[in-house]
Design a protein around this motif. Structure first.
Motif: not given
Length: 283
Positions: A214-239
């Motif tokens: 779970l910790v490894l997954s948490f860190v991985t998800m914190m670093s993902v760029l493609s998913v918020p850019l392509m799925i959630n094209a609105q505000s708020p979004t991820m860092i």
């Protein structure tokens, strides 16, 4: 002479060990430590000299996105843990070999699909006129006027959970498979039902492995760029999307570095909680 020869042999052994780990250390220094140091220094560099202006600006502009990121990643991590326990528990306690074989064949597929492909597939699947809604409409389970798009925070959660659950489930299933079957059979002979076996016998023994996943997954998800850019094209979004926006739109590396430092602090909190729990368990 004998102690001297032994000392020389130990020195050669140490040098050989250092030579073996030197390439890995060099890669860590060049591709992690140097960029990390430069980013941290860049946070406090402003036009007027050293200061906290970049951090203040980052919090002023993107505080809602920070909360959004923590909530989305935290919710996804919790769901990943639930589904991983369910999959590993069925492999350990299930009694239908065909169902186990089918699940074992299916659940690993997302591990080999990159996040960017996952995001693109879910854009097609979760859109208002996507595959999911069209299938539900064709089967009569959904009124066409009631069809809605899930390309928002829900889509991000679906993408993260679908992508990361196989990784954690594989670790958890392995940990559960290594548990002494005698304890499970003893509890079963005493009348314990499957859910009680899972949560009182199996999960506590596999908990350290589950926490690592779970910790490894948490860190991985914190670093993902493609998913918020392509799925959630609105505000708020991820860092991560905010970092890309500050660099691409304004070339504002100071605020981008500040957002990166905040992301690092968030993942550091998760790692600290895990390490503290691990030390407590060893004691």
């Amino acid at each position: 002479m004998l102690p001297k020869a032994k000392s020389e042999a130990m020195t050669r052994s140490h040098l050989a060990g250092l030579a073996l780990v030197a390439p890995a250390l060099l890669m860590i220094v060049l591709f992690f430590m140097v960029p990390l140091t430069a980013s941290i220094v860049g946070v406090f560099e402003t036009a007027a000299g050293p200061g906290f202006d970049n951090l203040v600006k980052a919090f002023a502009l993107y505080s809602h996105d920070m909360i959004f990121t923590v909530v989305i990643v935290g919710l996804s991590t919790a769901l990943i843990g639930i589904f991983s326990i369910a999959i590993g528990g069925y492999f350990t306690l299930g009694r239908n070999p065909r169902a186990q074989a089918m699940l074992r064949f299916i659940y690993r597929w997302p591990m080999f699909i990159p996040f960017i492909v996952t995001a693109q597939v879910l854009r097609t699947f979760l859109a208002k006129n996507g595959l999911m809604n069209n299938t539900l409409v064709a089967t009569g389970l959904l009124d066409p006027a009631s069809a809605t798009s899930l390309l928002d925070w829900r889509g991000i959660v679906v993408a993260f959970v679908w992508k990361q659950t196989p990784f954690v489930a594989l670790m958890v299933a392995g940990a559960m498979a290594s548990i002494d079957r005698a304890t499970i059979e003893a509890a079963r002979n005493l009348g314990a039902r499957r859910l009680r076996l899972l949560f009182e016998i199996v999960v506590p023994q596999a908990a350290p492995t589950l926490m690592v996943g779970l910790v490894l997954s948490f860190v991985t998800m914190m670093s993902v760029l493609s998913v918020p850019l392509m799925i959630n094209a609105q505000s708020p979004t991820m860092i991560t999307a905010d970092i890309a926006f500050r660099i691409n739109a304004y070339r504002d590396y100071g605020v981008a570095n500040a957002l990166g430092l905040i992301s690092l602090a968030i993942t550091g909190v998760a790692a600290y909680i895990y390490l503290r729990q691990g030390v407590a368990d060893r004691r």
